[in-house]
Scaffold this motif. Structure first.
Motif, PDB file in Angstrom:
ATOM      1  N   LEU A 278       0.667  -1.322  -0.188  1.00 35.24           N
ATOM      2  CA  LEU A 278      -0.030  -0.011   0.163  1.00 35.24           C
ATOM      3  C   LEU A 278       0.887   1.282   0.089  1.00 35.24           C
ATOM      4  O   LEU A 278       0.474   2.176  -0.565  1.00 35.24           O
ATOM      5  CB  LEU A 278      -1.043  -0.164   1.227  1.00 35.24           C
ATOM      6  CG  LEU A 278      -1.797   1.003   1.166  1.00 35.24           C
ATOM      7  CD1 LEU A 278      -2.722   1.318   0.175  1.00 35.24           C
ATOM      8  CD2 LEU A 278      -2.593   1.040   2.597  1.00 35.24           C
ATOM      9  N   ASN A 281       1.354   2.459  -3.421  1.00 38.73           N
ATOM     10  CA  ASN A 281       0.299   3.121  -3.908  1.00 38.73           C
ATOM     11  C   ASN A 281       0.183   4.742  -3.378  1.00 38.73           C
ATOM     12  O   ASN A 281       0.076   5.538  -3.973  1.00 38.73           O
ATOM     13  CB  ASN A 281      -1.241   2.717  -3.478  1.00 38.73           C
ATOM     14  CG  ASN A 281      -1.351   1.233  -4.111  1.00 38.73           C
ATOM     15  OD1 ASN A 281      -0.649   0.794  -4.918  1.00 38.73           O
ATOM     16  ND2 ASN A 281      -2.162   0.589  -3.631  1.00 38.73           N
ATOM     17  N   ARG A 286       1.285   3.640  -7.404  1.00 39.34           N
ATOM     18  CA  ARG A 286       1.038   2.215  -7.994  1.00 39.34           C
ATOM     19  C   ARG A 286      -0.827   2.177  -7.841  1.00 39.34           C
ATOM     20  O   ARG A 286      -1.386   2.808  -7.211  1.00 39.34           O
ATOM     21  CB  ARG A 286       1.632   1.362  -7.131  1.00 39.34           C
ATOM     22  CG  ARG A 286       3.051   1.667  -7.403  1.00 39.34           C
ATOM     23  CD  ARG A 286       3.933   1.498  -8.668  1.00 39.34           C
ATOM     24  NE  ARG A 286       5.242   1.482  -8.749  1.00 39.34           N
ATOM     25  CZ  ARG A 286       6.056   0.475  -8.715  1.00 39.34           C
ATOM     26  NH1 ARG A 286       5.853  -0.897  -8.441  1.00 39.34           N
ATOM     27  NH2 ARG A 286       7.377   0.873  -8.765  1.00 39.34           N
ATOM     28  N   ASN A 287      -1.077   0.954  -8.336  1.00 33.82           N
ATOM     29  CA  ASN A 287      -2.713   0.832  -8.254  1.00 33.82           C
ATOM     30  C   ASN A 287      -2.586  -0.831  -7.861  1.00 33.82           C
ATOM     31  O   ASN A 287      -3.316  -1.425  -8.714  1.00 33.82           O
ATOM     32  CB  ASN A 287      -3.430   1.290  -9.371  1.00 33.82           C
ATOM     33  CG  ASN A 287      -4.629   1.008  -9.521  1.00 33.82           C
ATOM     34  OD1 ASN A 287      -5.307   1.292  -8.471  1.00 33.82           O
ATOM     35  ND2 ASN A 287      -5.489   0.574 -10.686  1.00 33.82           N
ATOM     36  N   ARG A 289      -4.388  -3.450  -5.482  1.00 35.62           N
ATOM     37  CA  ARG A 289      -5.606  -3.637  -4.839  1.00 35.62           C
ATOM     38  C   ARG A 289      -5.297  -4.225  -3.294  1.00 35.62           C
ATOM     39  O   ARG A 289      -4.542  -5.471  -3.531  1.00 35.62           O
ATOM     40  CB  ARG A 289      -6.684  -4.308  -5.547  1.00 35.62           C
ATOM     41  CG  ARG A 289      -7.150  -3.493  -6.764  1.00 35.62           C
ATOM     42  CD  ARG A 289      -8.359  -4.230  -7.168  1.00 35.62           C
ATOM     43  NE  ARG A 289      -9.626  -4.176  -6.582  1.00 35.62           N
ATOM     44  CZ  ARG A 289     -10.723  -4.541  -6.773  1.00 35.62           C
ATOM     45  NH1 ARG A 289     -10.759  -5.099  -8.118  1.00 35.62           N
ATOM     46  NH2 ARG A 289     -11.638  -4.686  -6.056  1.00 35.62           N
TER      47      ARG A 289
END
Length: 556
Positions: A278, A281, A286-287, A289
């Motif tokens: 995370l 992100n 970044r992406n 999940r």
């Protein structure tokens, strides 16, 4: 040949813990004093926790050094391997690449020693001699017993009663490392006695076990402190060694996950794996999940409300900001005892509130089925808690990367957490009940009776279709499933019934003693004819009766 395992050396092991609070756009709300409704101070918390742990709980520093003494003990099992689940991929027929971080290699068989060792160390450093704690399925209790032994500390563990009875081998692990294990609710604390007075058959909960452990610690503030295995910030901090290693190992594999999935009880395993990803992100744009998977019967993230609430049943803890089902929530007696907690940690709760992480819930039937498939394909028997990360993870849209793997046609890359092995808890899968006054062997994995001799699974249907302990209104979200009324499996412990003299001899004894079997066959009685069956009529039990104990305490 493709690489199966990706292993770091001891020199590559993280030397700092990562604190995601430093990178959060909205910081987590502070815990409040129940009386004043003001943020609690270090002095107020010092009667329960070691001082350096309180400093870490309140810290906003991005990285905190891991003491050398802790690193030396970490080296017993760390760094843990990152594994490509090629066998699972083949069984699912999916083009996706699946990796899992195997935390079951620790001495206690789970990720819990990652925080147990530093907690024991900081208490030892402060001069504390006795620790109290709670445990759900026994993973945390075993871990703190292991850690405390290294520093010469005594540990008193309050184990949720349903798990205490289901998982005796976890109790033996604690005893082996010198810990005292007590079923919760107990009669030695006011919290336990009050719970038993309300319900003499109370199966316990993590919130209640926390109350008992905190109560015992407060009675001896001079040399006793309380330790917690999940939820709090400093616990999540210690677990980030998992994700930091995984980031480096994914780079070794030349890949980056599209989705990181972890099981969720209080948040330590999920956060330990997910937070370093995370960070990518939050800092690098970044992406990836980050998905938490919780039991459908204890859905604090997917059905709870965000509010201040006690962390325990009796109200000894500060008020914590979290997604919760209520501090007095009594969860169903599911096998995943480590996930039976009423709330989520404040950091995870804030991240979910801000939409930076996601949550799914899965019924026990699906997770256990996924766990058995994983055991057959990858050779590791996962703990029931771990099977939630191995399971589907929810999602139905065609473009949802958390959709069931077998239904996808693109090539997503998934990283899943396997925080613990389940061999020590296998005994919980079977129990003995009575029907019509006769003992009946039952199997909780299939939800049916075990036949006396040549059992076989009925054709059609799924062997894991017993009714799920549920929260009212949860059946629609989980889908309409038609449960099997019975399921039969073969077992080496089933009895062999000779219809001629009406005596039962266990199959195991018959296999071990040829002479004894020969004596039974030589008795003066009519031998069964070739076309006669050697089994008595199949006995069946309605599955609603089997799971009565698991569903009688649904959410009010």
């Amino acid at each position: 040949m493709e690489t199966k395992k990706f292993c770091l050396t001891e020199r590559q092991m993280p030397t700092q813990w990562y604190n995601i609070v430093a990178d959060m756009p909205n910081k987590p709300l502070p815990p409040l004093h129940p009386a004043t409704k003001q943020p609690v101070t270090k002095e107020q918390m010092s009667a329960i926790f070691a001082e350096e742990l309180i400093d870490q709980e309140m810290s906003t520093e991005r990285f905190i050094d891991i003491p050398e003494e802790v690193q030396e003990i970490y080296k017993i099992w760390r760094p843990s391997p990152l594994v490509r689940a090629t066998g699972l991929e083949k069984a699912l027929g999916t083009p996706a690449k699946i990796y899992f971080k195997n935390e079951s290699v620790s001495p206690a068989g789970s990720h819990k020693p990652n925080t147990a060792v530093p907690q024991a160390y900081y208490n030892y450093k402060q001069g504390i001699r006795h620790l109290t704690t709670e445990t759900g399925a026994g993973q945390w209790g075993a871990a703190i017993a292991f850690a405390a032994k290294h520093f010469g500390l005594d540990v008193q563990v309050f184990m949720v009663k349903v798990s205490y009875e289901q998982k005796p081998y976890r109790r033996l692990m604690m005893n082996t490392w010198g810990a005292e294990c007590i079923a919760s609710p107990s009669t030695i604390t006011a919290s336990g006695r009050a719970a038993l007075e309300r319900d003499p058959d109370c199966s316990g909960s993590l919130g209640l076990a926390i109350s008992e452990a905190v109560e015992m610690a407060l009675q001896h503030p001079e040399d006793t402190r309380y330790c917690l295995g999940s939820v709090l910030n400093h616990v999540i901090l210690h677990q980030t060694v998992i994700g930091q290693e995984a980031v480096a190992q994914m780079e070794m594999a030349g890949a980056e996950p599209d989705v990181v999935i972890g099981c969720f009880g209080g948040g330590s395993n999920f956060a330990g794996l997910g937070f370093p990803f995370l960070r990518r992100n939050l800092v690098e744009g970044r992406n990836i999940r980050i998905v938490a998977v919780e039991p459908s019967s204890c859905p604090k993230l997917t059905r709870g409300t965000f509010q201040y609430v006690f962390g325990d049943v009796a109200g000894f803890t500060p008020l914590l900001p979290m997604y919760t089902l209520g501090h007095d929530f009594q969860p169903s007696d599911i096998h995943a005892g480590g996930l039976r907690y009423h709330g989520a940690g404040s950091i995870v709760s804030q991240l979910l509130k801000d939409g930076l992480v996601e949550a799914r819930s899965l019924p026990q039937t699906e997770t256990l089925a996924a766990g058995i498939l994983f055991a057959k394909t990858e050779g590791i028997i996962p703990a029931p808690e771990s099977t939630h990360a191995i399971g589907q993870g929810g999602g139905n849209a065609a473009d949802d990367p958390v959709q069931p793997l077998g239904q996808r046609r693109d090539r997503p890359l998934r990283l899943r957490a396997v925080p613990g092995r389940g061999a020590a808890g296998l005994r919980a899968g079977r129990r003995r009940d009575r029907k019509d006054g006769q003992p009946v062997k039952q199997d909780h994995l299939t939800g049916g009776t075990i036949r006396d001799r040549k059992g076989c699974r009925p054709s059609g249907g799924h062997p894991f279709s017993f009714p799920e302990p549920s929260v009212p209104g949860n059946s629609v979200a989980d889908g309409d499933r038609e449960p099997l009324k019975t399921a039969h499996i073969r077992t080496r412990n089933a009895g062999y019934r000779d219809p001629s003299h009406k005596k039962t001899m266990p199959t195991r004894m018959r296999m071990r003693s040829t002479a004894l079997a020969r004596r039974f066959r030589s008795r003066k009685s009519r031998a069964p004819q070739a076309n006669e069956t050697t089994t008595e009529p199949r006995r069946t039990i309605d599955t609603t009766e089997i799971m009565a104990s698991g569903s009688r305490r649904a959410m009010r």
